[in-house]
Design an enzyme around this catalytic site. Structure first.
Site, PDB file in Angstrom:
ATOM      1  N   ARG A   1     -25.709  34.110   8.519  1.00 52.95           N
ATOM      2  CA  ARG A   1     -24.259  34.089   8.299  1.00 52.95           C
ATOM      3  C   ARG A   1     -23.894  33.793   6.845  1.00 52.95           C
ATOM      4  NH1 ARG A   1     -20.747  29.522   9.963  1.00 52.95           N
ATOM      5  NH2 ARG A   1     -22.660  28.763  10.893  1.00 52.95           N
TER       6      ARG A   1
ATOM      7  N   ASP B   1      -8.945  28.659  31.069  1.00 50.22           N
ATOM      8  CA  ASP B   1      -7.899  29.660  31.326  1.00 50.22           C
ATOM      9  C   ASP B   1      -6.518  29.084  31.046  1.00 50.22           C
ATOM     10  OD1 ASP B   1      -9.926  31.285  32.022  1.00 50.22           O
ATOM     11  OD2 ASP B   1      -9.360  31.548  34.126  1.00 50.22           O
TER      12      ASP B   1
ATOM     13  N   LYS C   1     -11.226  22.660  21.056  1.00 50.85           N
ATOM     14  CA  LYS C   1     -11.930  22.557  22.342  1.00 50.85           C
ATOM     15  C   LYS C   1     -13.414  22.704  21.990  1.00 50.85           C
ATOM     16  CE  LYS C   1     -13.782  23.532  26.406  1.00 50.85           C
ATOM     17  NZ  LYS C   1     -15.119  23.007  26.054  1.00 50.85           N
TER      18      LYS C   1
ATOM     19  N   THR D   1     -18.913  21.552  25.737  1.00 55.10           N
ATOM     20  CA  THR D   1     -19.158  20.302  26.469  1.00 55.10           C
ATOM     21  C   THR D   1     -20.440  19.651  25.946  1.00 55.10           C
ATOM     22  OG1 THR D   1     -17.872  20.977  28.357  1.00 55.10           O
ATOM     23  CG2 THR D   1     -19.598  19.352  28.772  1.00 55.10           C
TER      24      THR D   1
ATOM     25  N   SER E   1     -15.391  26.148  20.065  1.00 55.59           N
ATOM     26  CA  SER E   1     -16.678  26.269  19.367  1.00 55.59           C
ATOM     27  C   SER E   1     -17.854  26.207  20.350  1.00 55.59           C
ATOM     28  CB  SER E   1     -16.784  25.190  18.288  1.00 55.59           C
ATOM     29  OG  SER E   1     -16.417  23.937  18.811  1.00 55.59           O
TER      30      SER E   1
ATOM     31  N   ASN F   1     -24.270  25.539  19.699  1.00 59.49           N
ATOM     32  CA  ASN F   1     -25.390  25.596  18.763  1.00 59.49           C
ATOM     33  C   ASN F   1     -25.058  25.146  17.346  1.00 59.49           C
ATOM     34  OD1 ASN F   1     -23.903  27.947  18.284  1.00 59.49           O
ATOM     35  ND2 ASN F   1     -25.691  29.095  17.640  1.00 59.49           N
ATOM     36  N   TYR F   2     -23.759  25.171  16.991  1.00 62.58           N
ATOM     37  CA  TYR F   2     -23.309  24.629  15.699  1.00 62.58           C
ATOM     38  C   TYR F   2     -22.038  23.823  15.956  1.00 62.58           C
ATOM     39  CZ  TYR F   2     -26.292  27.342  12.459  1.00 62.58           C
ATOM     40  OH  TYR F   2     -27.341  27.852  11.723  1.00 62.58           O
TER      41      TYR F   2
ATOM     42  N   GLU G   1     -16.260  35.491  17.507  1.00 67.06           N
ATOM     43  CA  GLU G   1     -17.657  35.632  17.054  1.00 67.06           C
ATOM     44  C   GLU G   1     -18.503  35.508  18.293  1.00 67.06           C
ATOM     45  OE1 GLU G   1     -18.029  32.088  14.662  1.00 67.06           O
ATOM     46  OE2 GLU G   1     -17.815  33.242  12.842  1.00 67.06           O
TER      47      GLU G   1
ATOM     48  N   CYS H   1     -26.756  32.918  16.745  1.00 67.08           N
ATOM     49  CA  CYS H   1     -26.248  34.264  17.010  1.00 67.08           C
ATOM     50  C   CYS H   1     -26.921  35.273  16.106  1.00 67.08           C
ATOM     51  CB  CYS H   1     -24.737  34.306  16.810  1.00 67.08           C
ATOM     52  SG  CYS H   1     -24.231  33.830  15.160  1.00 67.08           S
TER      53      CYS H   1
HETATM   54  P1  NAP Z   1     -20.291  29.843  25.730  1.00 68.02           P
HETATM   55  O1  NAP Z   1     -20.928  29.397  26.973  1.00 68.02           O
HETATM   56  O2  NAP Z   1     -19.589  31.140  25.722  1.00 68.02           O
HETATM   57  O3  NAP Z   1     -19.297  28.654  25.302  1.00 68.02           O
HETATM   58  C1  NAP Z   1     -18.582  28.687  24.090  1.00 68.02           C
HETATM   59  C2  NAP Z   1     -17.352  27.814  24.199  1.00 68.02           C
HETATM   60  O4  NAP Z   1     -16.440  28.406  25.130  1.00 68.02           O
HETATM   61  C3  NAP Z   1     -17.622  26.405  24.716  1.00 68.02           C
HETATM   62  O5  NAP Z   1     -16.771  25.509  24.057  1.00 68.02           O
HETATM   63  C4  NAP Z   1     -17.249  26.526  26.188  1.00 68.02           C
HETATM   64  O6  NAP Z   1     -16.901  25.298  26.784  1.00 68.02           O
HETATM   65  C5  NAP Z   1     -16.034  27.422  26.084  1.00 68.02           C
HETATM   66  N1  NAP Z   1     -15.649  28.094  27.326  1.00 68.02           N
HETATM   67  C6  NAP Z   1     -16.413  28.394  28.392  1.00 68.02           C
HETATM   68  N2  NAP Z   1     -15.666  29.040  29.330  1.00 68.02           N
HETATM   69  C7  NAP Z   1     -14.415  29.145  28.837  1.00 68.02           C
HETATM   70  C8  NAP Z   1     -13.191  29.711  29.303  1.00 68.02           C
HETATM   71  N3  NAP Z   1     -13.107  30.313  30.484  1.00 68.02           N
HETATM   72  N4  NAP Z   1     -12.103  29.636  28.518  1.00 68.02           N
HETATM   73  C9  NAP Z   1     -12.162  29.037  27.313  1.00 68.02           C
HETATM   74  N5  NAP Z   1     -13.285  28.471  26.808  1.00 68.02           N
HETATM   75  C10 NAP Z   1     -14.402  28.544  27.555  1.00 68.02           C
HETATM   76  O7  NAP Z   1     -21.357  29.915  24.526  1.00 68.02           O
HETATM   77  P2  NAP Z   1     -22.465  28.871  24.101  1.00 68.02           P
HETATM   78  O8  NAP Z   1     -23.542  28.885  25.122  1.00 68.02           O
HETATM   79  O9  NAP Z   1     -21.828  27.578  23.720  1.00 68.02           O
HETATM   80  O10 NAP Z   1     -22.999  29.538  22.739  1.00 68.02           O
HETATM   81  C11 NAP Z   1     -24.012  30.508  22.724  1.00 68.02           C
HETATM   82  C12 NAP Z   1     -23.440  31.896  22.556  1.00 68.02           C
HETATM   83  O11 NAP Z   1     -22.567  31.901  21.440  1.00 68.02           O
HETATM   84  C13 NAP Z   1     -24.499  32.935  22.234  1.00 68.02           C
HETATM   85  O12 NAP Z   1     -24.220  34.108  22.932  1.00 68.02           O
HETATM   86  C14 NAP Z   1     -24.347  33.157  20.734  1.00 68.02           C
HETATM   87  O13 NAP Z   1     -24.791  34.409  20.283  1.00 68.02           O
HETATM   88  C15 NAP Z   1     -22.886  32.973  20.571  1.00 68.02           C
HETATM   89  N6  NAP Z   1     -22.582  32.579  19.198  1.00 68.02           N
HETATM   90  C16 NAP Z   1     -22.041  33.529  18.375  1.00 68.02           C
HETATM   91  C17 NAP Z   1     -21.792  33.228  17.043  1.00 68.02           C
HETATM   92  C18 NAP Z   1     -21.251  34.258  16.101  1.00 68.02           C
HETATM   93  O14 NAP Z   1     -20.871  33.856  15.007  1.00 68.02           O
HETATM   94  N7  NAP Z   1     -21.189  35.527  16.431  1.00 68.02           N
HETATM   95  C19 NAP Z   1     -22.057  31.952  16.569  1.00 68.02           C
HETATM   96  C20 NAP Z   1     -22.588  31.001  17.440  1.00 68.02           C
HETATM   97  C21 NAP Z   1     -22.843  31.335  18.764  1.00 68.02           C
HETATM   98  P3  NAP Z   1     -17.947  24.544  27.752  1.00 68.02           P
HETATM   99  O15 NAP Z   1     -19.078  24.134  26.871  1.00 68.02           O
HETATM  100  O16 NAP Z   1     -17.146  23.436  28.282  1.00 68.02           O
HETATM  101  O17 NAP Z   1     -18.366  25.546  28.785  1.00 68.02           O
HETATM  102  O1  G3H Z   2     -25.155  31.011  15.741  1.00 66.50           O
HETATM  103  C1  G3H Z   2     -24.440  31.617  14.973  1.00 66.50           C
HETATM  104  C2  G3H Z   2     -24.189  31.155  13.608  1.00 66.50           C
HETATM  105  O2  G3H Z   2     -22.979  31.675  13.144  1.00 66.50           O
HETATM  106  C3  G3H Z   2     -25.353  31.560  12.747  1.00 66.50           C
HETATM  107  O3  G3H Z   2     -25.281  30.992  11.512  1.00 66.50           O
HETATM  108  O4  G3H Z   2     -26.995  32.428  10.391  1.00 66.50           O
HETATM  109  O5  G3H Z   2     -26.238  30.315   9.363  1.00 66.50           O
HETATM  110  O6  G3H Z   2     -27.655  30.268  11.404  1.00 66.50           O
HETATM  111  P1  G3H Z   2     -26.616  31.005  10.632  1.00 66.50           P
END
Ligand code: NAP
Ligand code: G3H
Length: 486
Positions: free
Chosen positions: A447, A225, A187, A190, A161, A164-165, A260, A294
């Protein structure tokens, strides 16, 4: 007894393994600092590969009995978890305020939404049904061949996860996976891990058998990984950035997954739109939780004829947004870390250098970026295409519907889009042409409600979330064919 007394010793937060809260044998931890003032909030375990392996072995063994547990009994555990979460809304929301700087209103709303999500999932799970298919539908076969199709769990679901949520987007993986009979390895992000560990304890205290939910804390860049390629993982349910999502998809050869990822949601505003309604939705869509969603509105495509009027309405609302600390009732809080703020600042600087008209903002105090609004953004600017994940909104003026569709679809992302118009024919025409998972007519991109299908195309993801869709994604048909002698 204090509900969460087992999960930490002082500020040292443990990891859930086989129903017990444990520390890493190595003694290695990760310090978590407040995004607001960099004070230490706590530390989490940095688990080694060997420990991750033990967890995955435990999860695999625990799944067998859970998969055989009747769905109505699994549902009872979920109802209990929802009840416990509801009793602790304020405490968990306060942790989120400290850990990820989520403003108080949004934090409370995230936890309450999660309560409803878990209850709805338990209800939905009880309606999972199979089917019986007669052989005679297909040429050359008769009714003597019958396929009994039921749904069975996949095994161990690895849930990853984002920050942000940390509660809702952990629960939206855990609950559907559990009701389908899988065990779950969570997982958490962090930064956001403590909030997610509280959620894990809620499920643990609700009576989940040992090992059915385990947590793995540690940096994704270090253990990721190893986790995503582990032989015991049967499904990966990931929410996060496109960059990490694509990396995981490459690494986890043949492990099925749901992703996602990022977005660049456009709000398209036509000449006949209710501009007050559009402005209200655009501002709350773009700036809530400082744009760290997102589904945030990340660009406005407005017909030039009505652009000035719309921009005035948007500007007025943006200038009334409250900026401050997450404990207060505010709209804009500091971003998750200084790296995120630097990135947003880079997009602002690029837009300024290329001639965009700054209407509001471009003010920064450490991680805090004040709400920033640009007019006259053009397609040669990074802000037209990149996801800021911060409180900055570009307005791009367009001449007609075809231009709106063309710019909207040129994005590498395809999560959602909004169309504001009073003309239903135009709304459906545009909606059909947009390359996104969902189009909102006369509303901001978002969402919920959480039983709707939620999906991204192109670089925004693969597979479909949404309560029933998630349960289906984390289960599979099992066919048993009866062959009658006559
Ligand atoms: P992120 O940096 O990609 O991290 C997401 C998760 O992946 C964290 O738990 C992170 O752990 C883990 N992670 C990092 N590197 C990894 C690897 N090599 N293998 C497995 N897991 C790994 O994203 P974020 O900054 O937390 O979230 C922001 C992003 O998420 C934005 O781009 C947003 O648009 C997207 N998002 C999308 C949605 C959707 O529904 N489409 C919803 C919410 C957020 P660590 O924290 O330990 O690095
Ligand atoms: O950050 C991504 C979430 O899935 C967005 O959910 O539209 O309810 O804020 P939300």
């Amino acid at each position: 007894m204090f509900m969460f007394e087992n999960i930490s010793e002082g500020k040292n937060y443990k990891s859930l393994f086989n129903g017990e809260w444990v520390k890493s044998k190595s003694g290695k931890t990760i310090q978590l600092k407040s995004p607001v003032d960099e004070t230490t909030i706590g530390e989490i375990q940095s688990l080694s590969q060997e420990e991750v392996n033990d967890i995955l072995e435990n999860s695999k063994a625990a799944q067998i009995k859970w998969g055989e547990t009747p769905i109505n009994e699994r549902a009872e555990v979920l109802y209990k978890a929802a009840e416990l979460l509801e009793e602790n809304v304020d405490e968990i929301a306060q942790i989120m305020q400290r850990e990820i700087a989520k403003d108080s209103k949004s934090a409370v709303s995230e936890v309450k939404r999660t309560v409803d999500f878990i209850k709805f999932t338990a209800n939905e799970g009880k309606h999972i049904e199979g089917e019986t298919i007669g052989g005679d539908n297909f040429p050359g076969f008769n009714k003597n061949k019958l396929s009994f199709v039921t749904r069975v769990p996949l095994g161990v679901v690895l849930s990853i996860s984002p920050f942000n949520y940390p509660v809702n987007l952990s629960a939206s993986k855990i609950a559907p996976a559990l009701i389908a009979g899988n065990s779950v390895v969570l997982k958490p992000p962090t930064q956001g891990a403590i909030s997610a560990l509280y959620l894990a304890e809620v499920f643990n205290k609700a009576g989940l058998p040992k090992g059915v939910l385990n947590t793995v804390t540690g940096r994704g860049s270090e253990i990721g990984d190893y986790l995503v390629t582990h032989r015991n993982v049967n499904f990966i349910n990931f929410t996060g950035s496109t960059e990490v999502g694509k990396h995981i998809a490459k690494e986890a050869n043949m492990i099925p997954m749901l992703m996602e990822l990022g977005g660049k949601d456009a709000a398209i505003v036509l000449e006949d739109a209710d501009l007050e309604l559009a402005a209200k939705n655009i501002v709350s869509g773009a700036y809530s939780y400082s744009g760290q969603r997102c589904t945030a509105v990340k660009r406005v495509l407005v017909i030039d004829k009505v652009a000035d009027k719309l921009i005035n309405l948007i500007e007025e609302r943006v200038s009334n947004l409250k900026v401050g600390n997450p404990e207060e009732v505010v709209d804009i809080t500091p971003l998750i870390d200084s790296k995120a703020a630097d990135f947003v600042q880079g997009l602002i600087d690029d837009a300024l250098a290329k001639g965009a008209k700054l209407l509001l903002g471009n003010k920064r105090e450490r991680n805090l970026i004040y709400p920033t609004l640009f007019d006259n953004v053009t397609t040669d600017m990074r802000l037209a295409w990149e996801e800021p994940f911060g409180p900055v909104l570009p307005i791009i003026r367009i001449n007609n519907i075809e231009e709106a569709i063309s710019i909207a679809n040129k994005s590498e992302y395809g999560l959602q889009s909004s169309v504001f118009t009073r003309n239903i024919d135009d709304a459906f025409y545009i909606a059909k042409k947009l390359e996104v998972g969902t189009v909102q007519i006369n509303n901001k991109t978002e969402r919920g409600p959480d039983h709707f299908p939620f999906l991204g195309v192109k670089s925004s993801g693969m597979g479909t979330q949404g309560i029933r869709y998630s349960i289906e994604a984390m289960s599979r048909p099992k066919a048993i064919v009866l062959n009658l002698p006559r």
